[in-house]
Design an enzyme around this catalytic site. Sequence first.
Site, PDB file in Angstrom:
ATOM      1  N   GLN A 103       0.852  -1.187   0.000  1.00 25.98           N
ATOM      2  CA  GLN A 103       0.000   0.000   0.000  1.00 25.98           C
ATOM      3  C   GLN A 103       0.892   1.243   0.000  1.00 25.98           C
ATOM      4  O   GLN A 103       1.732   1.409   0.898  1.00 25.98           O
ATOM      5  CB  GLN A 103      -0.892   0.037   1.242  1.00 25.98           C
ATOM      6  CG  GLN A 103      -1.855   1.205   1.210  1.00 25.98           C
ATOM      7  CD  GLN A 103      -2.606   1.393   2.520  1.00 25.98           C
ATOM      8  OE1 GLN A 103      -1.986   1.548   3.566  1.00 25.98           O
ATOM      9  NE2 GLN A 103      -3.917   1.405   2.464  1.00 25.98           N
ATOM     10  N   TYR A 186      -5.545  10.767   5.179  1.00 30.26           N
ATOM     11  CA  TYR A 186      -4.179  10.970   4.694  1.00 30.26           C
ATOM     12  C   TYR A 186      -4.251  11.748   3.371  1.00 30.26           C
ATOM     13  O   TYR A 186      -5.337  12.092   2.914  1.00 30.26           O
ATOM     14  CB  TYR A 186      -3.466   9.626   4.553  1.00 30.26           C
ATOM     15  CG  TYR A 186      -3.330   8.919   5.889  1.00 30.26           C
ATOM     16  CD1 TYR A 186      -2.366   9.313   6.813  1.00 30.26           C
ATOM     17  CD2 TYR A 186      -4.185   7.881   6.246  1.00 30.26           C
ATOM     18  CE1 TYR A 186      -2.250   8.692   8.049  1.00 30.26           C
ATOM     19  CE2 TYR A 186      -4.072   7.253   7.484  1.00 30.26           C
ATOM     20  CZ  TYR A 186      -3.111   7.653   8.388  1.00 30.26           C
ATOM     21  OH  TYR A 186      -3.005   7.060   9.611  1.00 30.26           O
ATOM     22  N   CYS A 358      -8.905  -3.872  21.431  1.00 33.36           N
ATOM     23  CA  CYS A 358      -8.562  -2.992  22.560  1.00 33.36           C
ATOM     24  C   CYS A 358      -7.677  -1.823  22.130  1.00 33.36           C
ATOM     25  O   CYS A 358      -7.619  -0.808  22.818  1.00 33.36           O
ATOM     26  CB  CYS A 358      -7.861  -3.791  23.650  1.00 33.36           C
ATOM     27  SG  CYS A 358      -6.247  -4.405  23.161  1.00 33.36           S
ATOM     28  N   CYS A 362      -1.407  -2.580  19.717  1.00 34.31           N
ATOM     29  CA  CYS A 362      -1.050  -2.196  18.346  1.00 34.31           C
ATOM     30  C   CYS A 362      -1.113  -0.688  18.118  1.00 34.31           C
ATOM     31  O   CYS A 362      -0.414  -0.160  17.264  1.00 34.31           O
ATOM     32  CB  CYS A 362      -1.944  -2.921  17.355  1.00 34.31           C
ATOM     33  SG  CYS A 362      -3.695  -2.579  17.570  1.00 34.31           S
TER      34      CYS A 362
HETATM   35  C1  LIG Z   1      -1.708  -0.548  14.156  1.00 35.39           C
HETATM   36  C2  LIG Z   1      -2.569  -0.241  12.969  1.00 35.39           C
HETATM   37  C3  LIG Z   1      -1.981   0.140  11.778  1.00 35.39           C
HETATM   38  C4  LIG Z   1      -2.784   0.408  10.664  1.00 35.39           C
HETATM   39  N1  LIG Z   1      -2.176   0.738   9.495  1.00 35.39           N
HETATM   40  C5  LIG Z   1      -2.939   0.949   8.389  1.00 35.39           C
HETATM   41  C6  LIG Z   1      -2.325   1.227   7.137  1.00 35.39           C
HETATM   42  O1  LIG Z   1      -1.113   1.271   7.018  1.00 35.39           O
HETATM   43  N2  LIG Z   1      -3.134   1.435   6.078  1.00 35.39           N
HETATM   44  C7  LIG Z   1      -4.495   1.365   6.168  1.00 35.39           C
HETATM   45  O2  LIG Z   1      -5.175   1.547   5.165  1.00 35.39           O
HETATM   46  N3  LIG Z   1      -5.098   1.105   7.342  1.00 35.39           N
HETATM   47  C8  LIG Z   1      -4.354   0.860   8.438  1.00 35.39           C
HETATM   48  N4  LIG Z   1      -4.969   0.527   9.621  1.00 35.39           N
HETATM   49  C9  LIG Z   1      -6.422   0.291   9.639  1.00 35.39           C
HETATM   50  C10 LIG Z   1      -6.703  -1.206   9.422  1.00 35.39           C
HETATM   51  O3  LIG Z   1      -6.302  -1.622   8.146  1.00 35.39           O
HETATM   52  C11 LIG Z   1      -8.178  -1.574   9.612  1.00 35.39           C
HETATM   53  O4  LIG Z   1      -8.947  -0.875   8.679  1.00 35.39           O
HETATM   54  C12 LIG Z   1      -8.719  -1.256  11.002  1.00 35.39           C
HETATM   55  O5  LIG Z   1      -7.794  -1.696  11.970  1.00 35.39           O
HETATM   56  C13 LIG Z   1     -10.059  -1.966  11.255  1.00 35.39           C
HETATM   57  O6  LIG Z   1     -10.030  -3.304  10.840  1.00 35.39           O
HETATM   58  P1  LIG Z   1      -9.688  -4.530  11.827  1.00 35.39           P
HETATM   59  O7  LIG Z   1     -10.778  -4.587  12.842  1.00 35.39           O
HETATM   60  O8  LIG Z   1      -9.629  -5.744  10.940  1.00 35.39           O
HETATM   61  O9  LIG Z   1      -8.396  -4.237  12.461  1.00 35.39           O
HETATM   62  C14 LIG Z   1      -4.195   0.283  10.755  1.00 35.39           C
HETATM   63  C15 LIG Z   1      -4.767  -0.079  11.962  1.00 35.39           C
HETATM   64  C16 LIG Z   1      -3.981  -0.340  13.065  1.00 35.39           C
HETATM   65  C17 LIG Z   1      -4.638  -0.735  14.345  1.00 35.39           C
HETATM   66  S1  SF4 Z   2      -4.427  -6.500  17.659  1.00 33.19           S
HETATM   67 FE1  SF4 Z   2      -4.556  -4.550  18.712  1.00 33.19          FE
HETATM   68  S2  SF4 Z   2      -6.695  -4.338  19.155  1.00 33.19           S
HETATM   69 FE2  SF4 Z   2      -6.391  -6.482  18.672  1.00 33.19          FE
HETATM   70  S3  SF4 Z   2      -6.049  -7.465  20.650  1.00 33.19           S
HETATM   71 FE3  SF4 Z   2      -4.056  -6.931  19.798  1.00 33.19          FE
HETATM   72  S4  SF4 Z   2      -3.607  -4.920  20.687  1.00 33.19           S
HETATM   73 FE4  SF4 Z   2      -5.791  -5.265  20.980  1.00 33.19          FE
END
Ligand SMILES: Cc1cc2nc3c(=O)[nH]c(=O)nc-3n(C[C@H](O)[C@H](O)[C@H](O)COP(=O)(O)O)c2cc1C
Ligand code: SF4
Length: 723
Positions: A103, A186, A358, A362
């Site tokens: 990306q 962004y 949480c 991360c």
């Molecule tokens: C630590 C972290 C880094 C992320 N980095 C990006 C990224 O580089 N590009 C992006 O489009 N989204 C990024 N996101 C958003 C995730 O891709 C995702 O949309 C969001 O965490 C919700 O989905 P999930 O519940 O599967 O984590 C990031 C999220 C977290 C928590």
């Molecule tokens: S990935 Fe991030 S949000 Fe998910 S359990 Fe680990 S620290 Fe919590």
Amino acid sequence: MAFPNLFSPLQLGNMTLPNRIVHVPTDISSSHADGEVSERDIHHHGNIAKGGTGFVIVGATTPDMKTGRPTVTCLVADGDNYVPGLARLAESMHRYGAKTAVQLQHPGRQCAIPRYNTLGATDRVLKLPWSAGHEIVYENAEEKGKEIREASITEILELVDMFSEAAWRVKQAGFDAVELHAAHGYLLSEFMSPYLNMRTDRFGGSFENRMRFPLAVIDSIQKKCGRNYPVLVRYSFEEWCPGGRDMEEGLETARVLERAGVAALDLSQGMQESPGAGFDPMQYPQGWATYAAEATKKVVKIPVITSHSLRDPDYCEQILAEGKTDLVGLARQLLADPYWPVKAKYGKVKSIRKCISCLGGCWQESLMAKHEIACSINAACGQPAYDDMTRTEKPVRVAVVGGGPAGMEAARIASERGHLVTLFERSAELGGAMKYVCMVPGKEKMRWYLDWIRDQVLDLSVEVRLNQAPSVDELRGFDVVLNATGAASFVPPVHGDASRVVPFEETMACPKVACECHPGARKMRKLGQRVLLWGDSYAAADTAAWLAEIGREVTIVTENRDFAADCEVIHMYVARKRFAQTDAEVLSSRPYKHPVTVITSTTVAEIREGSVVLQDTAFNRTELDVDDIVTCHQRPELALYDELRAAGVQVLNVGDSVSPRNLYHAVKEGSAFGLAVDSNLLFNPNGAILDDLPIDVLAQLTREDGPSYTAKRMLELAGITTG
Ligand SMILES: Cc1cc2nc3c(=O)[nH]c(=O)nc-3n(C[C@H](O)[C@H](O)[C@H](O)COP(=O)(O)O)c2cc1C
Ligand code: SF4
């Protein structure tokens, strides 16, 4: 086969994806300081491919490090010298059968570097304390703000070139596709946003003008990399703020991108102005964003990826089967458990460690703190040492005292490594502090981890002794003791009847008589209508949420200048909105009956019948009528630890009994103990386990020696016999 849809292939552009599981981009901020691919990057992404994810999109990688890095150690692709490292990264995933993409992202106004002369679509002063790229870390911290300047036309045109050159490098490195990050506020997203873009030139105003920059980038990539090279776009389907992109524009954006030759749409949500929608905290339910993919699939033919809070293979299978999406995207889930796909494939769904959303590891402890990636519940995340974990040949007897997250994780890892572990828990339930938080509205996901770790411990050969607080003598029989006794509330010095102050733990105890989760359920203390919470941090924030939900009038009084400054910031953003009786973006939960009031820089000076006297830092006193006072002050439980040390028993201390913090620290410290505990049973003068000693040093520390031994050997060698 279990999950036939999840494990069916899909054509995306010119590539065939082996299954429908996508690692949606996650910036793990673990590359070298110059943006070069690191061994951690390789290990992390390799593991995700090994776990069976079919398509891995590597997180935000900047096309121009000079004007924008989203995190301090994100990946960089602005020079040909990055190609060899990127090629190793692609190879680390290809060897496990995954298709790969990078990306490309210019962070614009949300950059971590540079700190000054920051580029954006529009001039503004930015105050977004939850953005990883922002200098302000917590919401109530002194708001310095960050000055953003509008990019000139020349700069925009230069960036178009830089994006496409970076895409060429990604292709050259062997990646199967490239994705543009046009979500979350962004740079590209800022230009596209009706809310953020205030330009009056041909790059602002109408939808057509706002799309001009991203479309120019797509066109330029296609020219440099060839029209066959798949370009994906990630954008926020809705922006969740007044005047931001709504569903109608979300769909129109999809149509325009398809016409521009984009190979697939990776739908995200929200912006830094609506951080809950972008980085879903625990309150957001699984599948809340599926509607966007379902609607988009009706207007385009190219594949659509949905993501956000997807955790259960069953749910993912269902939405694929129902045709609501083509691909399911997991970000944090693969930090918490990179083996999610292969566990699903083998029907081991219960063993999946579900991400509890949480954001503690991360986001808070990694990107916000400007550290490398970590996960609160998976200590192995970002830590290659766990791949080399081996079973011991000489098991030792380990006593773990305390059945909270630190103790259970220590017991789990030590037992997996073959040690003989006994886990003592003085109550009738395992779980420690997690037992309370699963009561907090919106924090029910904590139960997932509690259930997972408890099941793991019970499935192993750990001897669990509930209702037992071992004595020092009992513990002497073990080779090593781990103190994981946690923390407990206390009442600070105060005038008046301190016995009236209720510990917060008693207000949140499970009210069920026979709780299926906690068999030893206790009775909750009944509180009056007006409750004063005295203290801070998660204890106060969670107790407030619980009491407000059941209709109490809550006032929080904290000595600190900012409330909950050590809590995860996006959760606190949502919590504060709820305290103010408003909703948090996407959530449509019932507002609290009464607002929650927070009084900072103040303490309780005196407890009276039916009221308290508060005193602020300028010694001003006010009286507040309250029915009950609850203390949320916590301190480590160290009685046993101190006794053991005084008795000369070898003991280590982890988790909240070191100091009350969060789940991330508890699991990390417990896990580190399990990984390090060694048959040598040697400890350095700081009390740390000496694992991994060089064999000569180990021999020097353990073999019999000394002057008499040396003299004896010398005489032997000289052929002189001694009596
Ligand atoms: C630590 C972290 C880094 C992320 N980095 C990006 C990224 O580089 N590009 C992006 O489009 N989204 C990024 N996101 C958003 C995730 O891709 C995702 O949309 C969001 O965490 C919700 O989905 P999930 O519940 O599967 O984590 C990031 C999220 C977290 C928590
Ligand atoms: S990935 Fe991030 S949000 Fe998910 S359990 Fe680990 S620290 Fe919590």
